[in-house]
Design a protein around this motif. Structure first.
Motif, short mmCIF file in Angstrom:
data_model
loop_
_atom_site.label_atom_id
_atom_site.label_comp_id
_atom_site.label_asym_id
_atom_site.label_seq_id
_atom_site.Cartn_x
_atom_site.Cartn_y
_atom_site.Cartn_z
N PRO A 131 0.82 -1.21 0.00
CA PRO A 131 0.00 0.00 0.00
C PRO A 131 0.85 1.26 0.00
O PRO A 131 1.85 1.36 0.72
CB PRO A 131 -0.82 -0.12 1.28
CG PRO A 131 -0.05 -1.05 2.15
CD PRO A 131 0.66 -2.00 1.24
N VAL A 132 0.45 2.23 -0.82
CA VAL A 132 1.18 3.49 -0.97
C VAL A 132 0.20 4.65 -0.84
O VAL A 132 -0.92 4.60 -1.37
CB VAL A 132 1.87 3.57 -2.35
CG1 VAL A 132 2.53 4.94 -2.55
CG2 VAL A 132 2.89 2.46 -2.51
N LEU A 133 0.62 5.69 -0.13
CA LEU A 133 -0.13 6.94 -0.06
C LEU A 133 0.85 8.08 -0.24
O LEU A 133 1.90 8.11 0.41
CB LEU A 133 -0.84 7.08 1.28
CG LEU A 133 -1.65 8.39 1.47
CD1 LEU A 133 -2.92 8.12 2.27
CD2 LEU A 133 -0.83 9.48 2.16
N ILE A 134 0.50 9.02 -1.11
CA ILE A 134 1.32 10.23 -1.27
C ILE A 134 0.45 11.46 -1.04
O ILE A 134 -0.70 11.51 -1.46
CB ILE A 134 2.02 10.31 -2.64
CG1 ILE A 134 1.01 10.29 -3.79
CG2 ILE A 134 3.00 9.15 -2.80
CD1 ILE A 134 1.64 10.53 -5.16
N LEU A 158 -9.14 9.22 4.98
CA LEU A 158 -8.40 7.99 4.71
C LEU A 158 -6.99 8.06 5.28
O LEU A 158 -6.50 7.08 5.83
CB LEU A 158 -8.37 7.70 3.22
CG LEU A 158 -9.68 7.22 2.60
CD1 LEU A 158 -9.44 6.68 1.20
CD2 LEU A 158 -10.34 6.14 3.44
N SER A 159 -6.33 9.19 5.14
CA SER A 159 -4.98 9.30 5.68
C SER A 159 -5.00 9.21 7.20
O SER A 159 -4.09 8.67 7.82
CB SER A 159 -4.30 10.60 5.22
OG SER A 159 -5.05 11.73 5.64
N LEU A 204 -7.20 -2.06 0.89
CA LEU A 204 -7.00 -2.12 2.33
C LEU A 204 -7.93 -1.17 3.06
O LEU A 204 -8.44 -1.47 4.16
CB LEU A 204 -5.54 -1.81 2.66
CG LEU A 204 -5.02 -2.20 4.05
CD1 LEU A 204 -5.09 -3.71 4.24
CD2 LEU A 204 -3.58 -1.72 4.22
N LEU A 205 -8.18 -0.02 2.46
CA LEU A 205 -9.02 1.00 3.08
C LEU A 205 -10.50 0.81 2.79
O LEU A 205 -11.35 1.55 3.31
CB LEU A 205 -8.58 2.39 2.63
CG LEU A 205 -7.18 2.83 3.09
CD1 LEU A 205 -6.72 4.06 2.34
CD2 LEU A 205 -7.14 3.07 4.59
N ALA A 250 -2.33 3.54 10.24
CA ALA A 250 -1.60 3.36 11.50
C ALA A 250 -0.62 4.51 11.69
O ALA A 250 0.06 4.93 10.75
CB ALA A 250 -0.86 2.03 11.47
N GLN A 251 -0.56 5.03 12.91
CA GLN A 251 0.29 6.17 13.22
C GLN A 251 1.53 5.72 14.00
O GLN A 251 1.52 4.68 14.65
CB GLN A 251 -0.51 7.18 14.05
CG GLN A 251 -1.75 7.70 13.36
CD GLN A 251 -1.46 8.43 12.07
OE1 GLN A 251 -0.57 9.27 12.00
NE2 GLN A 251 -2.21 8.11 11.03
#
Length: 517
Positions: free
Chosen positions: A136-139, A192-193, A156-157, A197-198
């Motif tokens: 999984p990738v988020l930018i 979503l962001s 996943l989301l 997990a933090q």
């Protein structure tokens, strides 16, 4: 009690009158300002600091940024220098390998700007899927208002073709109008962001302390956390802070933070980003079908309720407003709130954050109400050319209309909205003075202001914004000895050289808290 006598260079007090020869500090306070002989006689045993031609100013006060958001970016893949979709993917891959992130871990990047990419568009999930079919990738976009995820992240989301757009945001869709393309805008991105997990509190606190050093290196001794929720408050409360930090409670999700230490008031969002085409406008953006104006976050009834609550409690409120429609809503609801509460809204010094496209008549209304505009003047340099494309030359020329605010006698401030850009006050002063875009175009040159007025916006006016005008913002007897030493006087150099000036030392309450090595 420790006494220090500063002399031997230009001293910009931000007060009226000629520049003094010397400044005497005693303990945490400024004791006296005047001639060198007078101050030597007043404190014959004071330690002396010869400035050797360098400039002494009050330390800078940050009118708006997000220290906890900057802290959160420090462990992410930096994408600000990426110039194409392929370059973004390659930088993320290198980051993954260096960090040894396995298939089950998230790869997260921050700071891309679609306006400077070769494609002149946001990437989509497929552009990220090429190198990340399973991870999984988020930018995140540099503005923090939008971003992109790959197919693995969408799965996943739980975002599918049947997932509705949230209020105040949207999911980008493919040609069929249903399949998510990976683009997330405003509340869709924020939600979503936020679900990811933090890092641990311990790691987050370390990053807040690292972020603080960045501000101190730019001469800033009061730092803002412009949208504080419960988790961010926990970070700030646990961090060892040399600077003063003032947070603004997220009025929607964490109003219970009001009244706690470090919290200065409330924060609300009324629209999005002009360079991202989500700012709410009275007139349409150029391009498209000629009708798109961006969109609001809330209706008038809810905004008026927010302002009324703050006014009834005597708490300051900051409102993110980029477009002129958002500015109009804030003005309209401020009027309605003061009628409801029976108290002038100016009593709480409400702040219109960004005020990018505010109109002259709106500034006139703000002056009467006591609403303070805090301008993101560096937009002229970073996105001025993009604003011309989005709004046309005439509207773009009046972004960040500092001269109008000055003419109306409004104590406006200037900020960087860090981590959107770094907290470089001298670059912001340079932008306000020169109003030049990246392509070299002078954008609205008639709205330029003098270096001294720009410096007041990040010192004296900024202290006023925080109700701290008796404590900070100028060099005057009784005020806190928060000072900055620069290698040149910004009011004496050629205007285009202002952003080359370096901070040499930052002094907080009479003690050095940062020194250039």
């Amino acid at each position: 009690m420790k006494q220090t006598l500063y002399y031997g260079g230009p001293i910009l007090t931000m007060e009226e009158g000629p520049k003094p020869q010397a400044v005497l500090t005693e303990g945490t306070r400024i004791r006296a300002v005047g001639s060198l002989d007078e101050l030597r006689a007043l404190a014959p045993s004071a330690g002396e600091r010869d400035l050797r031609g360098r400039a002494l100013l009050p330390a800078f006060v940050d009118p708006h940024s997000h220290i906890t958001a900057l802290a959160a970016t420090l462990d992410l893949c930096p994408l600000g220098a990426a110039d194409s979709w392929a370059d973004i993917a390659a930088r993320l891959k290198e980051y993954q390998e260096k960090r040894h992130i396995g298939p089950g871990g998230w790869v997260v990047g921050f700071g891309y700007d679609h306006n400077v990419l070769r494609e002149r568009a946001h990437p989509d999930r497929k552009a990220l899927d090429v190198l990340f079919p399973d991870t999984p990738v988020l930018i995140s976009h540099a503005s923090g208002h939008m971003g992109v995820v790959n197919s693995a992240a969408l799965k996943l989301l739980g975002v599918t073709a049947d997932t509705p757009d949230p209020e105040g945001g949207r999911y980008g869709r493919e040609a069929d109008g249903r399949t998510p393309c990976g683009y997330l805008e405003e509340n869709a991105f924020i939600r979503l962001s936020g679900a990811m997990a933090q890092p641990s509190l311990e790691q987050s606190v370390r990053n807040v302390e690292r972020a603080q050093e960045t501000y101190l290196s730019h001469g800033i001794t009061l730092i803002q956390d412009g949208l504080t929720d419960r988790s961010r408050y926990a970070m700030l409360s646990a961090a060892r802070l040399s600077a003063e930090v003032v947070g603004y409670a997220d009025m929607k999700s964490a109003p219970e933070l009001i009244g706690r230490p470090l919290i200065g008031g409330y924060k609300i969002f009324l629209d999005g980003s002009p360079q991202g085409r989500t700012a709410w406008m009275l007139e349409p953006y150029l391009g498209g079908d000629g009708t798109y104006r961006g969109y609001p976050v809330y209706g008038d009834e809810e905004v008026t309720a927010f302002i009324s609550k703050a006014l009834a409690e005597g708490r300051q409120i900051l409102a993110h407003c980029n477009g002129d429609a958002a500015a109009e809503q804030f003005i309209r609801c401020c009027r309605a709130a003061q009628e409801q509460v029976g108290r002038p809204v100016g009593d709480i010094r409400p702040v219109m954050i960004h005020a990018q496209l505010v109109r002259r008549e709106q500034l006139e209304a703000m002056a009467k109400l006591g609403v303070i505009p805090s301008f993101f003047a560096a937009h002229v340099w970073y996105w001025g050319d993009v604003h011309v494309e989005n709004f046309g030359a005439s509207r773009a020329a009046s972004i960040s209309p500092l001269r109008w605010a000055q003419e109306l006698g409004i104590p406006f401030t200037l900020h960087q909205d860090t981590p959107v850009i770094g907290p470089n006050m001298l670059e912001t002063v340079w932008c306000a003075v020169n109003r030049v875009t990246r392509s070299g175009v002078a954008l609205g040159p008639e709205l330029r202001i003098s270096p001294l007025e720009a410096l007041k916006a990040v010192t004296k006016n900024a202290a006023h914004q925080y109700f701290k005008e008796d404590e900070l913002g100028s060099i005057a007897p009784g005020k806190r000895a928060d000072l900055v030493i620069l290698d040149a006087d910004p009011t004496a150099v050629e205007p285009m050289r202002i952003r080359d000036i370096r901070v040499l030392e930052t002094i907080k309450a009479g003690e050095c808290v940062w020194l250039r090595k």
